[in-house]
Design a protein around this motif. Structure first.
Motif, mmCIF file in Angstrom:
data_model
loop_
_atom_site.group_PDB
_atom_site.id
_atom_site.type_symbol
_atom_site.label_atom_id
_atom_site.label_comp_id
_atom_site.label_asym_id
_atom_site.label_seq_id
_atom_site.Cartn_x
_atom_site.Cartn_y
_atom_site.Cartn_z
ATOM 1 N N ALA A 147 3.846 7.927 3.202
ATOM 2 C CA ALA A 147 2.717 9.078 2.381
ATOM 3 C C ALA A 147 1.152 8.361 2.561
ATOM 4 O O ALA A 147 0.359 7.146 2.478
ATOM 5 N N ILE A 148 0.360 9.171 2.310
ATOM 6 C CA ILE A 148 -0.990 8.744 2.528
ATOM 7 C C ILE A 148 -2.004 9.561 1.605
ATOM 8 O O ILE A 148 -1.736 10.297 0.976
ATOM 9 N N ASN A 149 -2.498 8.450 0.538
ATOM 10 C CA ASN A 149 -3.557 8.237 -0.333
ATOM 11 C C ASN A 149 -5.443 8.737 -0.716
ATOM 12 O O ASN A 149 -5.850 8.721 -0.630
ATOM 13 N N THR A 150 -5.331 8.428 1.218
ATOM 14 C CA THR A 150 -7.373 7.889 1.022
ATOM 15 C C THR A 150 -7.206 8.608 2.743
ATOM 16 O O THR A 150 -6.471 8.101 3.584
ATOM 17 N N VAL A 151 -8.077 9.211 2.811
ATOM 18 C CA VAL A 151 -8.451 10.712 4.100
ATOM 19 C C VAL A 151 -9.775 10.046 4.539
ATOM 20 O O VAL A 151 -10.407 10.247 3.826
ATOM 21 N N TRP A 152 -10.134 9.944 6.026
ATOM 22 C CA TRP A 152 -12.109 9.856 5.627
ATOM 23 C C TRP A 152 -11.771 10.635 7.258
ATOM 24 O O TRP A 152 -10.717 10.618 8.319
ATOM 25 N N ARG A 153 -13.095 10.888 7.807
ATOM 26 C CA ARG A 153 -13.601 11.479 8.608
ATOM 27 C C ARG A 153 -14.043 10.449 9.493
ATOM 28 O O ARG A 153 -14.778 9.656 10.145
ATOM 29 N N THR A 154 -13.514 10.580 11.024
ATOM 30 C CA THR A 154 -13.665 9.296 12.156
ATOM 31 C C THR A 154 -15.083 10.203 12.511
ATOM 32 O O THR A 154 -15.791 10.891 12.767
ATOM 33 N N SER A 155 -15.801 9.023 13.691
ATOM 34 C CA SER A 155 -17.342 9.256 14.124
ATOM 35 C C SER A 155 -16.775 10.993 15.008
ATOM 36 O O SER A 155 -17.587 11.031 15.704
ATOM 37 N N SER A 156 -15.471 10.789 15.756
ATOM 38 C CA SER A 156 -15.262 11.433 16.227
ATOM 39 C C SER A 156 -14.647 12.902 15.802
ATOM 40 O O SER A 156 -14.761 14.358 16.432
ATOM 41 N N GLY A 157 -15.108 13.478 14.561
ATOM 42 C CA GLY A 157 -14.560 13.831 13.865
ATOM 43 C C GLY A 157 -13.413 14.613 13.336
ATOM 44 O O GLY A 157 -13.301 15.815 13.145
ATOM 45 N N THR A 158 -12.689 14.409 13.882
ATOM 46 C CA THR A 158 -11.295 14.691 13.433
ATOM 47 C C THR A 158 -11.029 13.469 12.044
ATOM 48 O O THR A 158 -11.776 12.873 11.341
ATOM 49 N N TRP A 159 -9.689 13.870 11.782
ATOM 50 C CA TRP A 159 -9.362 12.960 10.285
ATOM 51 C C TRP A 159 -8.413 11.362 10.674
ATOM 52 O O TRP A 159 -6.868 12.045 10.945
ATOM 53 N N ALA A 160 -8.585 10.504 9.595
ATOM 54 C CA ALA A 160 -7.858 9.510 9.907
ATOM 55 C C ALA A 160 -7.405 8.874 8.165
ATOM 56 O O ALA A 160 -7.998 9.450 7.654
ATOM 57 N N GLY A 161 -6.192 8.544 8.278
ATOM 58 C CA GLY A 161 -5.432 8.589 6.992
ATOM 59 C C GLY A 161 -4.895 6.828 6.716
ATOM 60 O O GLY A 161 -4.118 6.268 7.849
ATOM 61 N N THR A 162 -4.956 6.312 5.245
ATOM 62 C CA THR A 162 -4.445 5.456 4.562
ATOM 63 C C THR A 162 -3.444 5.156 3.659
ATOM 64 O O THR A 162 -3.829 6.763 3.052
ATOM 65 N N ASN A 163 -2.967 4.316 3.361
ATOM 66 C CA ASN A 163 -2.492 4.271 1.722
ATOM 67 C C ASN A 163 -2.677 3.577 1.436
ATOM 68 O O ASN A 163 -2.657 1.916 1.542
ATOM 69 N N THR A 164 -3.697 3.089 0.329
ATOM 70 C CA THR A 164 -4.265 1.907 -0.080
ATOM 71 C C THR A 164 -3.725 1.601 -1.739
ATOM 72 O O THR A 164 -4.065 0.450 -1.908
ATOM 73 N N ASP A 165 -3.076 2.119 -1.385
ATOM 74 C CA ASP A 165 -1.869 1.495 -3.189
ATOM 75 C C ASP A 165 -1.390 0.631 -2.776
ATOM 76 O O ASP A 165 -1.093 -0.401 -4.147
ATOM 77 N N VAL A 166 -0.477 0.044 -1.823
ATOM 78 C CA VAL A 166 -0.518 -1.472 -1.268
ATOM 79 C C VAL A 166 -1.606 -2.512 -1.484
ATOM 80 O O VAL A 166 -1.477 -3.860 -2.472
ATOM 81 N N GLU A 167 -2.935 -1.876 -0.460
ATOM 82 C CA GLU A 167 -3.994 -3.035 -1.597
ATOM 83 C C GLU A 167 -4.358 -2.795 -3.192
ATOM 84 O O GLU A 167 -4.140 -4.552 -3.681
ATOM 85 N N GLY A 168 -3.941 -2.313 -3.163
ATOM 86 C CA GLY A 168 -4.262 -1.728 -5.027
ATOM 87 C C GLY A 168 -2.658 -3.044 -5.757
ATOM 88 O O GLY A 168 -3.016 -3.212 -6.641
ATOM 89 N N PHE A 169 -1.796 -2.440 -5.284
ATOM 90 C CA PHE A 169 -0.478 -3.696 -5.909
ATOM 91 C C PHE A 169 -0.620 -4.839 -5.682
ATOM 92 O O PHE A 169 -0.808 -5.967 -6.415
ATOM 93 N N ILE A 170 -1.260 -4.955 -4.539
ATOM 94 C CA ILE A 170 -1.334 -6.343 -3.922
ATOM 95 C C ILE A 170 -2.225 -7.204 -4.669
ATOM 96 O O ILE A 170 -2.088 -8.177 -5.223
#
Ligand code: NAP
Length: 288
Positions: free
Chosen positions: A92-115
Motif C-alpha cells: 500500500a502507498i500513502n504518499t506520492v510525489w513528482r520526480t524530477s523527470s515528471g513521473t510519480w513516485a510513492g512510498t508508505n510513511t506509516d512505518v516511520e509514523g509507527f516506529i
C-alpha cells in the motif's frame, strides 16, 4: 485560514473516498503556515471510478504531491512509476510525489509514523516480542515497522485463520523479525511474553469507546514493564490504553503515528525539515 493564495501557490492534497473526515489538511496547513511557504494542502475527493483520470489531472496541473487514504492505497500502485521497497512490502502507498523527470513516485510513511514513538523508549529491540492485534491494512505497516526496529519475534493475532494464513504468506521480501500468526484464543498464552502489544483493530474507536480488544483479565496478564500501543487516536486514551495504565504499563496512542507519518510525507514534498511540534499541536487543538 489566514494564508493568502497567490498565482504561484503550489498544490498538495489528500485523495480518498470519502475524504471529508481527513485530519491531514489541518496538520499540513499548520506546518506550511509556520514555515511561511506558498503551498496549500487540500482534501481531494476522488471516486474509485475516477482514480486514473484524477492522477492524470494532477500531473496536468503540476500538483507537487499527495497523500492517499481509503480506498485508493492499493489501487494507486498501478498508476505510478516508482514504488519504494517499504510500500512494495506493505502492499500500500500513502504518499506520492513528482520526480524530477515528471513521473510519480510513492512510498508508505506509516512505518516511520509507527516506529517514531517507540524509538523514544529503546534502541535495541532484538530480544523483544511484539504482539499485533489484527491483520488488516494498518497491521501490515506495523509488522514492517517491527521488522525495521529489529524485534526478535512478532506475533500477529487475528480471528480468521484463512486471513491469517494469507497475511503471513504475503511477505515476499525477507523480514528482519520472526513473524508468527496465532488465532485470537491463544492470546492468554502470548500476552505475558509481550514487550509491546499493539491494537490495530478498530475496537474501541469512537463511538464504541467502552470496547477493548482485551478483557480486563487478559490485560492483567501484561507485564508492568510492557508497552500498550493503540493505533486509535479518538478517544485518547482508549479503553485498551486505560486498562494498560491501570495495570501499570506504558501507553502510546495513535496520534503520534498520525503526526509522524504526516511529517515524513511533508518532508518528502518540501525537501526540508518540518515542524513536527506544530503539526502535533494543530491536531491536538482540533481534537480537544
Ligand atoms: P482494516 O484493514 O479494516 O483492518 C482491521 C483489522 O481489525 C482486521 O484484521 C479485522 O479482522 C480486525 N477486527 C475488526 N474488528 C474485530 C473484532 N471485533 N475482533 C477481532 N478483530 C477485529 O483497518 P485498518 O486500515 O488496518 O485500520 C485499523 C485501525 O487502525 C483503525 O482504527 C484506524 O483508524 C487505525 N489506524 C490508525 C493510524 C494512525 O496513524 N494512528 C493509521 C492507520 C490506521 P478481520 O480481517 O478478521 O475482519
Amino acid at each position: 485560514m489566514s494564508q493568502v493564495i497567490t498565482g504561484k501557490t503550489k498544490l498538495l492534497g489528500v485523495i480518498g473516498h470519502p475524504v471529508e473526515h481527513s485530519l491531514s489538511p489541518i496538520m499540513h496547513n499548520a506546518a506550511i503556515a509556520h514555515l511561511g511557504l506558498d503551498y496549500v494542502y487540500l482534501p481531494l475527493p476522488v471516486h474509485p471510478d475516477n482514480l486514473q483520470a484524477a492522477i492524470s489531472g494532477f500531473a496536468a496541473i503540476d500538483l507537487v504531491g499527495f497523500n492517499i487514504t481509503i480506498p485508493h492505497k492499493q489501487a494507486i500502485k498501478s498508476l505510478i512509476t516508482e514504488i519504494s521497497p517499504t510500500a512494495k512490502a506493505i502492499g500500500a502507498i500513502n504518499t506520492v510525489w513528482r520526480t524530477s523527470s515528471g513521473t510519480w513516485a510513492g512510498t508508505n510513511t506509516d512505518v516511520e509514523g509507527f516506529i517514531a514513538p517507540l524509538q523514544t523508549y529503546a534502541q535495541d529491540w532484538s530480544e523483544k516480542t511484539a504482539i499485533v492485534l489484527g491483520n488488516g491494512g494498518a497491521a501490515r505497516a506495523v509488522v514492517a515497522g517491527c521488522a525495521q526496529l529489529g524485534f526478535g519475534e512478532t506475533y500477529v493475532v487475528g480471528r480468521n485463520a484463512t486471513k491469517l494464513g494469507e497475511f503471513v504468506g504475503s511477505w515476499h521480501s525477507l523480514l528482519a523479525t520472526k513473524l508468527l500468526v496465532r488465532n485470537w484464543d491463544k492470546l492468554p498464552m502470548l500476552i505475558p511474553q509481550a514487550n509491546v502489544i499493539i491494537n490495530t483493530t478498530p475496537i474501541g474507536m469512537y463511538p464504541n469507546i467502552t470496547q477493548s480488544p482485551l478483557s480486563d483479565e487478559e490485560m492483567g496478564l501484561l507485564g508492568t514493564d510492557a508497552i500498550a500501543y493503540d493505533l486509535i487516536y479518538t478517544p485518547s486514551p482508549t479503553k485498551f490504553l486505560q486498562q494498560a495504565l491501570t495495570k501499570g504499563a506504558t501507553a502510546i496512542d495513535g496520534l503520534e503515528m498520525l503526526v509522524q507519518q504526516g511529517a515524513a510525507a511533508l518532508a518528502i514534498w518540501l525537501q526540508q525539515p518540518v515542524p513536527v511540534d506544530v503539526m502535533r499541536q494543530a491536531l491536538q487543538n482540533h481534537l480537544t
